[in-house]
Design a protein around this motif. Structure first.
Motif, PDB file in Angstrom:
ATOM      1  N   SER A   8      18.946-132.145-123.295  1.00 45.10           N
ATOM      2  CA  SER A   8      18.927-132.965-124.511  1.00 45.10           C
ATOM      3  C   SER A   8      20.296-133.603-124.699  1.00 45.10           C
ATOM      4  CB  SER A   8      18.613-132.089-125.738  1.00 45.10           C
ATOM      5  OG  SER A   8      18.525-132.896-126.908  1.00 45.10           O
ATOM      6  N   GLY A  60      19.556-132.690-138.619  1.00 48.02           N
ATOM      7  CA  GLY A  60      18.537-133.724-138.764  1.00 48.02           C
ATOM      8  C   GLY A  60      17.319-133.183-139.493  1.00 48.02           C
ATOM      9  N   HIS A  85       8.484-135.840-134.782  1.00 43.35           N
ATOM     10  CA  HIS A  85       9.322-134.641-134.889  1.00 43.35           C
ATOM     11  C   HIS A  85       9.044-133.917-136.198  1.00 43.35           C
ATOM     12  CE1 HIS A  85      12.966-132.124-134.783  1.00 43.35           C
ATOM     13  NE2 HIS A  85      12.967-132.344-133.495  1.00 43.35           N
ATOM     14  N   ASP A 170      12.870-141.518-139.453  1.00 45.12           N
ATOM     15  CA  ASP A 170      13.581-140.476-138.718  1.00 45.12           C
ATOM     16  C   ASP A 170      14.322-141.237-137.623  1.00 45.12           C
ATOM     17  OD1 ASP A 170      14.486-138.616-136.933  1.00 45.12           O
ATOM     18  OD2 ASP A 170      12.641-137.427-136.884  1.00 45.12           O
ATOM     19  N   SER A 200      25.085-135.539-134.241  1.00 39.85           N
ATOM     20  CA  SER A 200      25.248-134.446-133.267  1.00 39.85           C
ATOM     21  C   SER A 200      24.487-134.669-131.970  1.00 39.85           C
ATOM     22  CB  SER A 200      24.767-133.147-133.909  1.00 39.85           C
ATOM     23  OG  SER A 200      23.399-133.293-134.251  1.00 39.85           O
ATOM     24  N   LYS A 201      23.871-135.835-131.801  1.00 42.00           N
ATOM     25  CA  LYS A 201      23.143-136.077-130.543  1.00 42.00           C
ATOM     26  C   LYS A 201      23.994-136.995-129.668  1.00 42.00           C
ATOM     27  CE  LYS A 201      18.745-134.652-132.256  1.00 42.00           C
ATOM     28  NZ  LYS A 201      19.124-134.253-133.632  1.00 42.00           N
ATOM     29  N   ARG A 319      11.047-133.166-119.570  1.00 41.41           N
ATOM     30  CA  ARG A 319      11.752-134.194-120.353  1.00 41.41           C
ATOM     31  C   ARG A 319      13.226-134.117-120.024  1.00 41.41           C
ATOM     32  NH1 ARG A 319      13.732-134.282-126.634  1.00 41.41           N
ATOM     33  NH2 ARG A 319      14.833-132.468-125.824  1.00 41.41           N
TER      34      ARG A 319
END
Ligand code: TLP
Length: 351
Positions: A8, A60, A85, A170, A200-201, A319
């Protein structure tokens, strides 16, 4: 072993500039509204989104939870895409906290059309729970990082508002959406009332997300944040990293998107492997059923060889996400490892 971590973009570690800014951050008690760095981050986020106000939240999930709560009443429906999500990965927070149920609409590419939303809107009646909110996920994670075309978003915003319905985005990865469209984030979020985006991504901060929207809703959201236990104190040390994320990291996201395309074309050339769709951003799903592996056994074999890619829902799907901690040469190495694992039978012998 140093892993190439493609599980991720949440795995990104704060950059040197972020760590310096964190060490030097001016701080205060944010529950009293006295942390200057958090205040600056909230102002900056609101300005970038072209909205009145913003709220710094730890995650999130909390941003979406509060976003849904400020728009709705218990017993309403929230229209969202079937793999959203908020519906599948947030422990039913919309039910638990806002008392709402999801009205899921299937869209193969994760992008809802106004026509598909319109069909599902319900007025209050003797049997039906009324629609309280429309939710769009941009980019759409589980559809493979797909991006809403601006016209589609504008139509959803305009038509929903005509019916008095608010729209929440989102936008965990809305900066990726903006980079893919080649427009500022302001344009992407203009049609919606509130947006949650993550620091934070792909932006690389160690923690934190923003909920952005009209001041009246953000003020209300601040109280819900406290109720949820999200009232942090000297949170400026985290906000400082978020500010660097906004000023330095958003501009480089195109690189991640190019790496995702590079991986997609490499994977497509490996026997037994097929890529679901050419990535528009940094998320890519691929299928390994032609190798005889399950997603889990493939993932485990990759891990033994230093590459982390998670299995996804489905028998033989995985993924991967690109991000700044994995550069082009690491992508090349990862492809080599996938090739090696794909060429081996499930019992570990070459076929
Ligand atoms: N996504 C995570 C996992 O939860 C699946 C990931 O690795 O992609 N909205 C979207 C679209 C997200 O992808 C995520 C996290 C969130 C919200 C929640 O953010 P956090 O993890 O900060 O609560």
């Amino acid at each position: 072993m140093t892993f190439i971590d493609l599980r991720s973009d949440t795995v990104t570690r704060p950059t040197a500039a972020m760590r310096r800014a964190m060490a030097d951050a001016e701080v205060g008690d944010d529950v009293y509204g006295e942390d200057p760095t958090v205040n600056l981050l909230e102002e900056r986020a609101a300005a970038i989104c072209g909205k009145e106000a913003a709220l710094f939240v730890p995650t999130g999930t909390m941003g979406n939870t509060i976003g849904i709560k400020v728009h709705t009443e218990h017993g309403q429906e929230v229209i969202c895409e079937s793999r959203a999500h908020i519906l599948n990965y947030e422990l039913s927070m919309m039910a638990w906290f806002a008392g709402c149920v999801a009205r899921a609409v299937v869209a193969e590419d994760g992008v809802l059309s106004w026509a598909s939303i319109r069909e599902q809107i319900r007025p209050l009646g003797p049997h039906a729970a009324p629609t309280g909110l429309i939710e769009v996920e941009n980019t759409h994670n589980m559809a493979g990082g797909t991006v809403y075309p601006l016209d589609t978003l504008r139509e959803i915003g305009e038509e929903s508002h005509k019916l008095g319905l608010p729209v929440h985005m989102d936008g965990a990865r809305v900066f990726n959406a903006a980079a893919a469209l080649g427009v500022p984030v302001t344009e992407v979020v203009a049609p919606v009332d509130t947006v949650m985006f993550c620091l934070s991504k792909a932006l690389g901060a160690p923690a934190g997300s923003m909920l952005v929207g009209p001041r009246r809703l953000i003020d209300k959201g601040r109280l819900y944040r406290k109720r949820l236990g999200g009232g942090m104190r000297q949170a400026g040390v985290l906000a400082a990293a978020g500010l660097i994320g906004l000023s330095e990291m958003a501009a480089r996201l195109g690189e991640d998107h190019e790496n995702a395309c590079f991986l997609a074309s490499g994977l497509a050339g490996i026997p037994g492997v097929s890529v679901e769709r050419t990535p528009a951003t940094n998320i890519l799903f691929f299928d390994v059923s032609g190798t005889g592996h399950t997603g889990a056994s493939f993932s485990a074999a990759l891990k033994e060889r230093g590459v982390l890619i998670n299995a996804a829902s489905g028998v033989a799907r995985l993924r991967l996400l690109t991000h700044f901690d994995v550069d082009r040469s690491a992508c090349e190495r990862a492809l080599g490892v996938v090739r090696e694992v794909a060429a081996m039978g499930v019992r570990g012998t070459y076929v």
